[in-house]
Design an enzyme around this catalytic site. Structure first.
Site, mmCIF file in Angstrom:
data_model
loop_
_atom_site.group_PDB
_atom_site.id
_atom_site.type_symbol
_atom_site.label_atom_id
_atom_site.label_comp_id
_atom_site.label_asym_id
_atom_site.label_seq_id
_atom_site.Cartn_x
_atom_site.Cartn_y
_atom_site.Cartn_z
ATOM 1 N N HIS A 236 26.513 -19.416 55.857
ATOM 2 C CA HIS A 236 26.808 -20.867 55.872
ATOM 3 C C HIS A 236 28.219 -21.138 55.333
ATOM 4 O O HIS A 236 29.010 -21.880 55.917
ATOM 5 C CB HIS A 236 25.757 -21.577 55.008
ATOM 6 N N GLU A 240 31.699 -22.142 57.727
ATOM 7 C CA GLU A 240 32.460 -23.358 57.426
ATOM 8 C C GLU A 240 33.936 -23.037 57.210
ATOM 9 O O GLU A 240 34.839 -23.681 57.763
ATOM 10 C CB GLU A 240 31.856 -24.005 56.168
ATOM 11 N N LYS A 243 35.730 -22.091 60.412
ATOM 12 C CA LYS A 243 35.996 -23.256 61.271
ATOM 13 C C LYS A 243 37.244 -23.988 60.787
ATOM 14 O O LYS A 243 38.138 -24.329 61.574
ATOM 15 C CB LYS A 243 34.798 -24.220 61.275
ATOM 16 N N ASN A 244 37.337 -24.197 59.467
ATOM 17 C CA ASN A 244 38.525 -24.881 58.925
ATOM 18 C C ASN A 244 39.795 -24.070 59.188
ATOM 19 O O ASN A 244 40.819 -24.592 59.625
ATOM 20 C CB ASN A 244 38.378 -25.064 57.409
#
Ligand code: PV2
Length: 398
Positions: A236, A240, A243-244
């Protein structure tokens, strides 16, 4: 749900919220799961789950009225009340095989009921923002509350998942104890998260940065690095962060040719196992860096297509604040170190030793309620605090 329901629940809420939640370490989860006993787990959970539910329900009740009265917070409060009531039905029962089976089913039912809590609460915050009556200092108390509220939810779902995986239907996975993997290889989770983030990036930007992964095992030179951890939590967090990082790199490098790779290094030290994800996505100035972990800031409406010099910080969603809670849940952390004009390093810290990886749980008491409105200080409001740093964690918000 008539008033007599809330009266009965109210008394039980007062009773169970007097107890502090009992933090478990990954080692305790492991040791219990190695020679698992369903009735012991049942006896523990039919007390501990109401304690954790009651602690956070008392805190929800302390929210500012204009948030408490939003339709979304009303809905999720109702979910909590019903789940609390369903669990306390088992309070004075024995672990008969019927009760054990029913308990497992109720836990799965509760997990499903609460599936959308994160976005429902986020919707409540949006409703509050749209109503425009955000008083000064309210952002700080909402930040304080949401960190505790989402951490409480992570911990309750961990207890439910362990019990239903160990004793419910479904097959056991080799080298797994519930959702804990005994020798989790961070490199594999990195590759998984990268491939899935890369797929999304390719869809949107018609391209994606490559990845370069290194390992440095300072403890056992040259040996592979393994950790006892919950792979889904690490996934998780990494998903994240990738993606950033990919968004930053693709929005900063328009030409396809010179897309710099994302560099990852996995380090095993004496106390920590770290995963550092370095991107050359242009970074952000220090003045905006502290917004990245804010819930209120992240609930801004979707950012318009911005030029790369004004980094669209908003529209990040709750991904980073909640990823930081997953890291902190077992006494790890995330830190973002950015060089404005060059790029950002995201460092994920995890405890190397499973007996140091203790749950970090919010504790409802006079201290936490003082945060919402002044009352007397007593003990800490997180399950790891020495009294000293509890004091300096206080910033009077009004
Ligand atoms: O703020 S960041 O430095 C940044 C934040 C978190 C992270 O994990 C990686 C990052 O790189 N970054 C996000 C973003 C989005 C669009 C354009 C440029 C940038 C720069």
């Amino acid at each position: 749900l008539n008033s007599s329901f809330f009266n009965k629940i109210g008394k039980m809420l007062d009773f169970y919220s007097q107890f502090n939640p009992s933090p478990l370490s990954i080692k305790q989860f492991l040791d219990f799961g190695m020679n698992k006993c369903e009735s012991k787990s049942y006896v523990f959970l039919k007390k501990e789950l109401p304690v954790r539910l009651a602690n956070i329900m008392k805190e929800i009740a302390l929210l500012p009225d204009n948030l408490l009265r939003t339709p979304s917070v009303g809905l999720l409060s109702n979910w909590y009340a019903r789940s609390f009531e369903e669990v306390i039905e088992f309070e004075k029962t024995d672990p008969t095989s019927d009760n054990l089976k029913r308990f497992c089913m109720i836990l799965s039912h509760i997990r499903d009921r609460h599936a959308d809590v994160v976005q429902t609460m986020a919707q409540g915050i949006m409703e509050l923002k749209d109503s425009q009556n955000i008083e000064p200092g309210m952002e700080t108390s909402i930040q304080y509350f949401l960190d505790r509220f989402y951490m409480s939810r992570i911990s309750i779902r961990m207890l439910i998942n362990q019990h239903t995986l160990l004793f419910g239907e479904g097959s056991e996975h080799a080298k797994h104890i519930g959702c804990i993997e005994i020798d989790c290889d961070p490199k594999i989770v990195v590759k998984d998260a990268y491939e899935n983030a890369r797929w999304l990036c390719d869809q949107y930007y018609y391209g994606a940065p490559e990845i370069v992964v290194k390992e440095h095992n300072e403890l056992e030179r040259g040996e592979p690095i393994n950790i006892v951890y919950v792979p889904s939590h690490l996934y998780h967090i990494l998903f994240e962060i990738f993606k950033n990082a990919m968004r930053a790199v693709m929005e900063t490098h328009q030409e396809r040719g010179d897309i710099p790779p994302i560099q990852v290094i996995i380090v095993k030290g004496n106390e920590d196992i770290c995963v550092k994800v370095s991107d050359q996505g242009g970074g952000i100035p220090r003045s905006s860096a502290d917004q990245l972990f804010k819930y209120m800031y992240s609930t801004a409406p979707h950012p318009s297509k911005s030029d790369v010099h004004t980094v669209p910080l908003a529209g990040f969603g709750y991904g980073l604040p909640i990823s930081r809670l997953y890291a902190r849940y077992f006494h790890g952390d995330i830190s973002l170190m950015s060089c404005d004009g060059y790029g950002t390093d995201a460092i994920i810290y995890m405890k190397r030793l499973s007996d140091e990886a203790n749950e970090l749980l919010p504790i409802f008491n006079k201290t936490s309620s003082r945060f919402y409105n002044k009352s007397t200080v007593s003990a800490g409001d997180w399950s790891n605090q020495s009294s000293l740093d509890m004091l300096n964690q206080w910033k009077l918000i009004r």
